[in-house]
Design a protein around this motif. Structure first.
Motif, PDB file in Angstrom:
ATOM      1  N   GLY A 184      12.382   2.853  -7.274  1.00 10.05           N
ATOM      2  CA  GLY A 184      11.619   4.378  -6.912  1.00 10.05           C
ATOM      3  C   GLY A 184      10.518   4.724  -8.286  1.00 10.05           C
ATOM      4  N   THR A 185      11.008   4.239  -9.297  1.00 12.50           N
ATOM      5  CA  THR A 185      10.143   4.501 -10.443  1.00 12.50           C
ATOM      6  C   THR A 185       8.939   3.653 -10.292  1.00 12.50           C
ATOM      7  OG1 THR A 185      12.022   4.845 -12.108  1.00 12.50           O
ATOM      8  CG2 THR A 185      10.149   4.271 -13.238  1.00 12.50           C
ATOM      9  N   PHE A 186       9.129   2.580  -9.647  1.00 16.90           N
ATOM     10  CA  PHE A 186       7.997   1.441  -9.691  1.00 16.90           C
ATOM     11  C   PHE A 186       6.961   2.089  -8.573  1.00 16.90           C
ATOM     12  CE2 PHE A 186      10.469  -2.617 -10.652  1.00 16.90           C
ATOM     13  CZ  PHE A 186      10.359  -2.367 -11.939  1.00 16.90           C
ATOM     14  N   VAL A 187       7.450   2.434  -7.458  1.00 12.90           N
ATOM     15  CA  VAL A 187       6.566   3.172  -6.581  1.00 12.90           C
ATOM     16  C   VAL A 187       6.122   4.469  -6.958  1.00 12.90           C
ATOM     17  CG1 VAL A 187       7.027   4.301  -4.126  1.00 12.90           C
ATOM     18  CG2 VAL A 187       8.273   2.235  -4.803  1.00 12.90           C
ATOM     19  N   ASP A 219       1.182   7.279  -8.447  1.00 12.23           N
ATOM     20  CA  ASP A 219       0.325   7.964  -9.636  1.00 12.23           C
ATOM     21  C   ASP A 219      -1.037   7.229  -9.751  1.00 12.23           C
ATOM     22  OD1 ASP A 219       2.232   9.797  -9.485  1.00 12.23           O
ATOM     23  OD2 ASP A 219       3.188   9.072 -11.305  1.00 12.23           O
ATOM     24  N   ALA A 220      -1.060   6.040 -10.135  1.00 11.25           N
ATOM     25  CA  ALA A 220      -2.119   5.074 -10.603  1.00 11.25           C
ATOM     26  C   ALA A 220      -3.176   5.164  -9.430  1.00 11.25           C
ATOM     27  CB  ALA A 220      -1.649   3.796 -11.139  1.00 11.25           C
ATOM     28  N   ARG A 261      -4.723   8.771  -9.259  1.00  7.41           N
ATOM     29  CA  ARG A 261      -5.872   8.989 -10.275  1.00  7.41           C
ATOM     30  C   ARG A 261      -7.062   8.151  -9.885  1.00  7.41           C
ATOM     31  NH1 ARG A 261      -1.186   9.256 -13.353  1.00  7.41           N
ATOM     32  NH2 ARG A 261      -1.715   7.236 -14.269  1.00  7.41           N
ATOM     33  N   ALA A 262      -7.024   6.737  -9.426  1.00  6.90           N
ATOM     34  CA  ALA A 262      -8.277   5.982  -9.325  1.00  6.90           C
ATOM     35  C   ALA A 262      -8.788   6.306  -8.083  1.00  6.90           C
ATOM     36  CB  ALA A 262      -7.503   4.546  -9.093  1.00  6.90           C
ATOM     37  N   ARG A 263      -8.396   6.891  -7.271  1.00  2.00           N
ATOM     38  CA  ARG A 263      -9.299   7.261  -6.152  1.00  2.00           C
ATOM     39  C   ARG A 263      -9.770   8.844  -6.461  1.00  2.00           C
ATOM     40  NH1 ARG A 263      -5.884   8.975  -2.544  1.00  2.00           N
ATOM     41  NH2 ARG A 263      -3.826   8.298  -3.011  1.00  2.00           N
TER      42      ARG A 263
END
Length: 231
Positions: A121-124, A129-130, A133-135
């Motif tokens: 879940g942490t990975f996902v 989040d990344a 933020r990129a979008r």
């Protein structure tokens, strides 16, 4: 620590089991916890303090990717993926942590399958989040990208310390203007101009390596303000 971080999501028994295979360690500010390209021989759970995650490009430029704080798991993706470190993690402040050798951590996960799901879940969440933020950074001005980043950091900081009586939120990770610029793919000068604009709007206060978000809802509104409203 908050219940939505890795450590806070563990049960008391799981924490005891992890402590039993970990060793406590402290890191001074600016000390690396792990280095890009190194072998993956341990994971770290942060107890207190803040770190930055940065990756070096081919020309040696360090690009800030994220910050992590109390309760967060770091240096884990390379261990679980059996590969070399893809980023360098450096203490932004004094850090107290628990270090777990790779073999002991994977054995701990095998003995506690529920924690495997927490790590997944942490990975996902981090990938989501990344991606968000990129979008969000596409086709917006530099001061709006800065506002988005500061809003994210304010929300993160508020999870660990309550706002001031006037509602202000101090940005806890002590990031420089250069580091903020690296994170948002902008120059230090762009960050300085953006901070000046946000101060004029009454959204932030600044000091030496210190930023206080005065109006978080206003900062988020500014970040999403249509371009035609600026004319």
């Amino acid at each position: 620590m908050r219940p939505d971080d890795f450590w806070g999501a563990l049960t008391a028994a799981e924490r005891d089991a992890l402590r039993a295979v970990a060793r406590p360690r402290t890191f001074a500010a600016r000390t690396p916890l792990c280095l890009q390209g190194d072998e993956s021989d341990h994971i770290i759970v942060i107890e207190s303090g803040w770190v930055k995650v940065a990756s070096s490009t081919e020309d040696g430029t360090a690009v800030v990717l994220a910050v992590r704080g109390p309760g967060d798991l770091v240096c884990e993706s390379a261990v679980l993926g059996a590969r070399h470190r893809s980023a360098t993690i450096t203490a932004l402040s004094a850090v107290r942590a628990r270090v777990v050798p790779a073999a002991r951590f994977t054995a701990f996960l095998d003995a506690n399958p529920r924690v495997w799901r927490l790590v997944s879940g942490t990975f996902v969440r981090r990938l989501d989040d990344a991606d968000q933020r990129a979008r969000a950074h596409v086709a917006v001005r530099g001061d709006q990208r800065l506002a988005l980043l500061l809003a994210h950091l304010a929300e993160l900081s508020a999870r660990h310390a309550p706002p001031a009586p006037d509602g202000g939120v101090d940005i806890a990770p002590p990031l420089s203007q250069q580091e903020l610029g690296s994170w948002m793919d902008a120059s230090r000068e762009t960050v300085a101009r953006g901070l000046n604009r946000l101060r004029q709007e009454g959204l932030v206060r600044t000091g030496w390596r210190r930023i206080t978000v005065v109006d978080l809802p206003g900062l988020i509104e500014f970040a999403h303000r249509p371009a035609d409203e600026e004319e």
